[in-house]
Motif scaffolding. Structure first.
Motif, PDB file in Angstrom:
ATOM      1  N   GLN A  19       0.806  -1.213   0.000  1.00  0.00           N
ATOM      2  CA  GLN A  19       0.000   0.000   0.000  1.00  0.00           C
ATOM      3  C   GLN A  19       0.840   1.265   0.000  1.00  0.00           C
ATOM      4  OE1 GLN A  19      -3.357   0.070   2.593  1.00  0.00           O
ATOM      5  NE2 GLN A  19      -3.696  -2.146   2.524  1.00  0.00           N
ATOM      6  N   GLN A  54      -3.142   5.848  12.844  1.00  0.00           N
ATOM      7  CA  GLN A  54      -4.419   5.847  12.122  1.00  0.00           C
ATOM      8  C   GLN A  54      -4.274   5.166  10.769  1.00  0.00           C
ATOM      9  OE1 GLN A  54      -7.236   7.010  13.417  1.00  0.00           O
ATOM     10  NE2 GLN A  54      -8.569   6.816  11.637  1.00  0.00           N
ATOM     11  N   ALA A  55      -3.215   5.528  10.026  1.00  0.00           N
ATOM     12  CA  ALA A  55      -3.007   4.944   8.697  1.00  0.00           C
ATOM     13  C   ALA A  55      -2.741   3.448   8.794  1.00  0.00           C
ATOM     14  CB  ALA A  55      -1.840   5.650   8.000  1.00  0.00           C
ATOM     15  N   HIS A  57      -3.784   1.332  11.136  1.00  0.00           N
ATOM     16  CA  HIS A  57      -5.013   0.617  11.454  1.00  0.00           C
ATOM     17  C   HIS A  57      -5.958   0.565  10.266  1.00  0.00           C
ATOM     18  CE1 HIS A  57      -3.934   1.274  15.803  1.00  0.00           C
ATOM     19  NE2 HIS A  57      -4.362   0.041  15.832  1.00  0.00           N
ATOM     20  N   GLU A  58      -6.063   1.660   9.521  1.00  0.00           N
ATOM     21  CA  GLU A  58      -6.955   1.678   8.364  1.00  0.00           C
ATOM     22  C   GLU A  58      -6.492   0.688   7.304  1.00  0.00           C
ATOM     23  OE1 GLU A  58      -7.055   5.728   7.147  1.00  0.00           O
ATOM     24  OE2 GLU A  58      -8.515   6.340   8.684  1.00  0.00           O
ATOM     25  N   ALA A  59      -5.162   0.627   7.091  1.00  0.00           N
ATOM     26  CA  ALA A  59      -4.625  -0.306   6.101  1.00  0.00           C
ATOM     27  C   ALA A  59      -4.869  -1.754   6.526  1.00  0.00           C
ATOM     28  CB  ALA A  59      -3.130  -0.058   5.910  1.00  0.00           C
ATOM     29  N   ALA A  61      -7.184  -2.908   8.638  1.00  0.00           N
ATOM     30  CA  ALA A  61      -8.618  -3.210   8.617  1.00  0.00           C
ATOM     31  C   ALA A  61      -9.101  -3.443   7.186  1.00  0.00           C
ATOM     32  CB  ALA A  61      -9.397  -2.070   9.267  1.00  0.00           C
ATOM     33  N   LYS A  62      -8.599  -2.641   6.244  1.00  0.00           N
ATOM     34  CA  LYS A  62      -8.991  -2.804   4.839  1.00  0.00           C
ATOM     35  C   LYS A  62      -8.536  -4.152   4.303  1.00  0.00           C
ATOM     36  CE  LYS A  62      -8.400  -0.645   0.295  1.00  0.00           C
ATOM     37  NZ  LYS A  62      -7.748   0.477  -0.450  1.00  0.00           N
ATOM     38  N   PRO A  67     -14.148  -4.008  10.186  1.00  0.00           N
ATOM     39  CA  PRO A  67     -14.288  -2.575  10.492  1.00  0.00           C
ATOM     40  C   PRO A  67     -13.216  -2.101  11.476  1.00  0.00           C
ATOM     41  CG  PRO A  67     -15.935  -3.845  11.686  1.00  0.00           C
ATOM     42  CD  PRO A  67     -15.248  -4.811  10.761  1.00  0.00           C
ATOM     43  N   PHE A  68     -12.801  -0.858  11.305  1.00  0.00           N
ATOM     44  CA  PHE A  68     -11.928  -0.191  12.275  1.00  0.00           C
ATOM     45  C   PHE A  68     -12.821   0.741  13.082  1.00  0.00           C
ATOM     46  CE2 PHE A  68      -8.916   3.557  12.941  1.00  0.00           C
ATOM     47  CZ  PHE A  68      -8.464   3.057  14.148  1.00  0.00           C
ATOM     48  N   ASP A  70     -14.016   3.159  16.537  1.00  0.00           N
ATOM     49  CA  ASP A  70     -13.636   4.030  17.646  1.00  0.00           C
ATOM     50  C   ASP A  70     -14.356   3.514  18.895  1.00  0.00           C
ATOM     51  OD1 ASP A  70     -13.078   5.971  19.501  1.00  0.00           O
ATOM     52  OD2 ASP A  70     -13.732   7.655  18.272  1.00  0.00           O
ATOM     53  N   LYS A 134      -7.994   0.614  18.606  1.00  0.00           N
ATOM     54  CA  LYS A 134      -6.703   1.039  19.134  1.00  0.00           C
ATOM     55  C   LYS A 134      -6.444   0.358  20.478  1.00  0.00           C
ATOM     56  CE  LYS A 134      -6.655   5.620  16.958  1.00  0.00           C
ATOM     57  NZ  LYS A 134      -6.590   7.071  17.203  1.00  0.00           N
TER      58      LYS A 134
END
Length: 599
Positions: A19, A54-55, A57-59, A61-62, A67-68, A70, A134
């Motif tokens: 990515q 943040q980046a 975790h998003e990567a 989860a994708k 889902p990521f 809160d 997190k």
């Protein structure tokens, strides 16, 4: 039920390379650090600043197609959370968010940990759907939701059953104190663990007619748990605590005070124990003091920067008296200890006279008074002056003799700190005069008075904008004008993090009154009306009421908390002047509000 399908191993480094979130050189550097430290690769990459949390975790989860979330915004179901034991939740870094016939939704800090995933699946015995959260939020939520109230009630019930079955008397119960498996010991341990987990300052054990109440003071307010049928448990619990505190277990007719230390999760806790006979048995209150926690530095106590700078200059003087005032539980001790810590240097001799000594400080000579043997404040203070001190802390100005000795010490070249239980800085001068201190001595010795309160912070997780209610608006309009009454405030709706109270943590509000020439003249003449007027019209004087309102307008605290300070600071403090200067507009607004409510 068939076993859940095994998840495939995820190579985090390759995923981030694909990515284009990191490059080959960064990956090699991170792998080398991982081999050296043993930390997970994702943590290494975020700690080194190669990719944001943040980046990352998003990567992840994708890639995992999960889902990521809160976690702070999730409403947890208590029944679902309890499907997983606390030990398992902490070990696997997992938390059950929802559970239904289709399976369980589990939040994990590291969904790539296949061993933890298998352990969770085995423990839950149902299909698992994962969500990424997190790690810091997960651990904080685990601390909040895994309260030990159920365990306390369960162990208390077990103690009661054993007492009924074996009819254990006091002597036999006391003889079993060394047994770590005794239910009463486990009950005490669990109560302490729960109190420390929620940050309780006091634990109240109150026997009733048919129930036992255990109440914890959290952020200045009591939270109650009722244990039905716990009256016999209360007797055994009180006996064991009295043994731990070195008290006489046979004496149940008189109050007793004791002290002991316990170690909880690696923390050294000082416990001050007080018992009092009541109609249904002995009531026990324990004050918990964490000796292993570091004291707040002066710049962390919450004073506004301008006020903090003035306070620091005052406490760095070589002589004079600085008084910190407020009701019980307003943070006076924290402020004074922070000041002592700031002054605690090899070339400064500091002696404290306290009842009791709450925190132990290196290099500082701390004396605990003992009225039973005649070691009272006045006697210790007289001896202290012969010990060549530079700084003296008197825990509290309790009588006229202590006041006079403290004032003379401040005049004769010592820096003296002390406290008084008054509602405002101006009321402190009234109190000193009422205690018989001459006006000329107060004027010469007292350099400044700090009044303070502690307000509960609105829980950031469930805070929402609100308007002041009719009664609150009437108070605000009378005191600060219609614009303030119409302002928007914040309040907490109650969530898991704040134990449904709407508040989490506390913040201090201060007022600082420096005694200048104008105030000195008023004090010497005993002109209290002029003193009050001069104090309130000073350019750099910000009152408690103004500070509390500012915090409410900024959304730090609620309007109801701020009004508690405003009405308290305006209350009659016992002096004629205060009674004469009551705010007629405020009284009129309250009367009008009451009449409107009656209609």
């Amino acid at each position: 039920m068939s076993d859940p399908p095994r998840r495939k191993r995820v190579r985090v480094g390759e995923l981030l390379l694909e990515q284009k979130l990191i490059n080959e050189h960064q990956l090699k550097t991170a792998l080398a650090e991982q081999a050296r430290s043993g930390r997970r690769l994702g943590r290494v990459l975020t700690d080194l600043g190669m990719v944001t949390e943040q980046a990352f975790h998003e990567a992840l989860a994708k890639h995992l197609r999960i889902p990521f979330m809160d976690l702070r915004q999730v409403q947890l179901a208590p029944d679902a959370v309890r499907l997983l034991p606390e030990a398992q939740a902490r070990r696997s870094r997992g938390l059950v968010l929802q559970a239904d016939e289709a399976g369980a939704l589990v939040a994990m800090a590291d969904p790539t940990d296949l061993l933890a995933y298998d352990e969770l699946a085995a423990a839950l015995k149902r299909p698992i759907r994962l969500a990424l959260v997190k790690e810091a939020d997960l651990l904080r939520t685990i601390d909040a939701v895994y309260r030990r109230t159920d365990e306390i009630a369960s162990i208390a019930q077990q103690v009661g059953e054993e007492l009924r079955e074996a009819d254990i008397d006091i002597e036999r119960l006391a003889a079993e104190e060394g047994s770590p498996d005794a239910p009463i010991i486990r009950l005490i341990q669990t109560m302490f663990h729960d109190a420390m987990q929620v940050g309780a300052s006091d634990v109240h054990i109150e026997p009733g007619d048919s129930a036992l109440r255990v109440r914890q003071r959290v952020d200045g307010h009591l939270q109650e748990q009722v244990i039905d049928g716990g009256r016999r448990v209360a007797g055994a619990l009180t006996t064991r605590l009295k043994l731990m505190g070195g008290l006489d277990i046979a004496e149940k007719r008189l109050p007793q005070d004791g002290r002991f230390s316990v170690k909880i999760s690696g923390k050294a806790i000082d416990v001050r124990l007080s018992t009092m006979p009541t109609q249904h048995g002995e009531s026990v209150v324990m004050r918990l003091l964490d000796q292993s926690s570091s004291l707040m530095s002066l710049d962390k106590v919450g004073m506004p920067p301008a006020l903090l700078e003035r306070f620091r200059l005052l406490i760095e003087r070589s002589a004079g008296m600085v008084l910190v005032t407020g009701p019980t539980g307003s943070g006076k001790t924290t402020t004074l200890y922070s000041a002592l810590q700031h002054l605690n240097q090899p070339d400064t001799k500091i002696i404290t006279v306290e009842d009791p000594v709450e925190y132990r400080l290196d290099r500082i000579n701390q004396v605990q008074v003992n009225a039973k043997i005649g070691l009272d404040f006045a006697r210790v203070l007289r001896t202290t002056l012969r010990q060549d001190p530079d700084v003296i802390l008197v825990g509290e100005m309790r009588d006229s003799e202590t006041v006079e000795i403290g004032l003379r010490a401040a005049i004769t070249g010592h820096l003296v700190f002390s406290t008084l239980h008054t509602m405002s800085a101006v009321a402190t001068v009234h109190r000193l005069l009422d205690m018989g201190a001459p006006g000329y001595m107060i004027a010469a010795a007292v350099h400044a008075i700090v009044a303070q309160r502690l307000l509960r912070r609105v829980c950031e997780n469930c805070a929402r904008p609100v308007q002041a209610g009719p009664h609150e608006a009437a108070l605000l309009k009378a005191r600060f004008g219609p614009d303030t009454a119409a302002a928007s405030f914040r309040a907490g709706s109650g969530c898991t993090y704040c134990n449904l109270t709407g508040y989490r943590g506390r913040i201090a509000v201060y007022e600082l009154l420096e005694i200048d020439r104008t105030l000195t003249d008023a004090i010497q003449r005993g002109d209290l009306g002029r003193l009050e007027e001069a104090a309130r019209t000073r350019a750099n004087f910000a009152s408690l009421t103004r500070g509390a309102l500012d915090l409410a307008l900024r959304g730090v605290t609620s309007v109801s908390e701020a009004l508690g300070v405003i009405t308290g600071a305006d209350a009659d403090d016992g002096s004629p002047t205060t009674a004469r200067t009551a705010d007629p507009l405020l009284e009129e607004a309250l009367q009008a509000d009451a009449m409107g409510a009656g209609n």
